[in-house]
Design a protein around this motif. Structure first.
Motif, PDB file in Angstrom:
ATOM      1  N   ASN A  89      62.731 -36.985 -38.679  1.00 43.15           N
ATOM      2  CA  ASN A  89      63.386 -38.227 -38.159  1.00 43.15           C
ATOM      3  C   ASN A  89      63.622 -39.261 -39.059  1.00 43.15           C
ATOM      4  O   ASN A  89      64.271 -40.109 -38.724  1.00 43.15           O
ATOM      5  CB  ASN A  89      62.667 -38.361 -36.884  1.00 43.15           C
ATOM      6  N   ARG A 147      65.082 -39.243 -30.436  1.00 40.90           N
ATOM      7  CA  ARG A 147      64.637 -38.113 -31.195  1.00 40.90           C
ATOM      8  C   ARG A 147      63.211 -37.936 -31.430  1.00 40.90           C
ATOM      9  O   ARG A 147      62.511 -36.902 -31.372  1.00 40.90           O
ATOM     10  CB  ARG A 147      65.217 -37.725 -32.382  1.00 40.90           C
ATOM     11  N   LYS A 149      69.800 -30.967 -33.776  1.00 41.51           N
ATOM     12  CA  LYS A 149      69.657 -31.317 -35.081  1.00 41.51           C
ATOM     13  C   LYS A 149      71.275 -31.418 -35.787  1.00 41.51           C
ATOM     14  O   LYS A 149      71.699 -32.309 -36.131  1.00 41.51           O
ATOM     15  CB  LYS A 149      69.043 -30.448 -35.853  1.00 41.51           C
TER      16      LYS A 149
END
Length: 358
Positions: A229, A287, A297
């Motif tokens: 992330n 996320r 993703k």
């Protein structure tokens, strides 16, 4: 256009910030506050969909103004409720400070809607007043409510031990102090007095330095985010830096003409803030609390590719137009970028149905 902007502001950004703020308050203090805010979330969504439909059908008229007024009332009531809860549960934290600033700027931005209504009701002929009122609304929404709302969420996510909290507080105070005079940067191409131009120029430099400094201070805090992330937060940081640098450079007369004389660059700048900064941050924050799957993703990458493509085309068109170079097939390319963005959002929604929270 009005349906698009109002729905994005209310139905996407404001609603998501509401949800994050409620989530953190409930999670951190182990209390049930959702029941108190639930009706506000529903009312906000009703006003958002109401504006989406009514603006498309009738533009600025009875129903669209009614739903717009409802959204303003919801934001005001939320501010009162949440301010009380901040004082009760959060105390004098940096997150609370940024959140209170965001709530204040949200109320300030609503003054522009009443100004626009007054101008229309009195059939005021000064075009600059309309533009100034619109820029007033956009400035305090984008640079006030949205930006400091996201900052408050960031500080709620990160333990203060992960960064220099004392320095971060000083930089945030500086940014808050700059927000009001920074409005002059939005109207710097108008015939404003020399002293106002000087205030705008100084503000642009000060907030640009403070923001870049804050990003540097917050860099060690990336360690608390999931490894998959961090790259999104880095993109977010780059977009924020570009945005504030553009504001700072807009005080240069030649660049000011380029920035305010080209509609693609104006739209590109607005999308830079809404998509590349605010939306990217909210997506990355989401996320970080989800056990996201492979589809999520892929959808994230598709969405980001679409918004970057949109920015490149808009800014490229504006720069080429400034030098008198035509750019062919702009509408088709923008349509393609929009389809990519839509596909990314659609896949994100599909993926969310299969995701469990952390």
């Amino acid at each position: 256009m009005h349906a698009h902007s109002h729905f994005a502001f209310t139905g996407w950004i404001t609603q998501t910030i509401f949800c994050f703020l409620i989530f953190f308050l409930q999670k951190k203090n182990n209390i049930d506050v959702y029941s108190r805010y639930r009706w506000l979330l529903i009312a906000n969504l009703i006003s958002a969909y109401g504006m989406l439909i009514s603006f498309i059908i009738q533009g600025y008229a009875l129903y669209s103004i009614t739903f717009s007024t409802i959204s303003i009332a919801v934001l005001a009531i939320f501010a009162v409720y949440y301010w009380r809860d901040l004082n009760k549960y959060e105390g004098n934290t940096l997150a609370a400070f940024c959140c209170k600033a965001a709530l204040i700027f949200a109320q300030i931005s609503s003054l522009a809607t009443f100004m626009l209504a007054w101008l229309m009701a009195n059939k005021f002929e000064g075009q600059y007043w309309y533009v100034a009122a619109i820029y007033f609304f956009l400035h305090f929404q984008y640079n006030g409510w949205f930006f400091f709302g996201c900052l408050s969420i960031l500080f709620m996510m990160i333990p203060k031990e992960n960064y220099n909290s004392a320095l971060a507080k000083k930089l945030c105070v500086t940014l808050v102090a700059c927000c009001v005079p920074a409005y002059l940067l939005s109207v710097i191409n108008f015939a404003i007095p020399a002293y106002a131009y000087a205030i705008a120029a100084i503000t642009g430099v000060v907030q640009g330095i403070a923001l870049v400094w804050l990003l540097i201070v917050m860099r060690p805090a990336l360690s608390v985010f999931k490894s998959g992330n961090k790259w999104i937060f880095k993109l977010f940081a780059v977009a924020v830096a570009i945005k504030f640098l553009l504001q700072m450079f807009s005080t240069i007369p030649v660049l000011s003409i380029l920035a305010f004389g080209s509609r693609p660059i104006i739209v590109g700048y607005l999308h830079l803030v809404l998509l590349c900064i605010i939306s990217l941050f909210l997506l990355a924050a989401s996320r970080n609390f989800l056990n996201y799957n492979s589809l999520f993703k892929v959808a994230t990458v598709i969405f980001i590719v679409g918004i970057i493509g949109n920015e490149v085309v808009l800014m490229g068109q504006g720069l080429m137009g400034f030098y008198g170079i035509p750019m062919s097939h702009v509408i088709e390319i923008l349509l393609a970028a929009t389809i990519v963005i839509f596909a990314g959002i659609l896949l994100l929604n599909v993926a969310m149905r299969k995701i469990t929270s952390v």
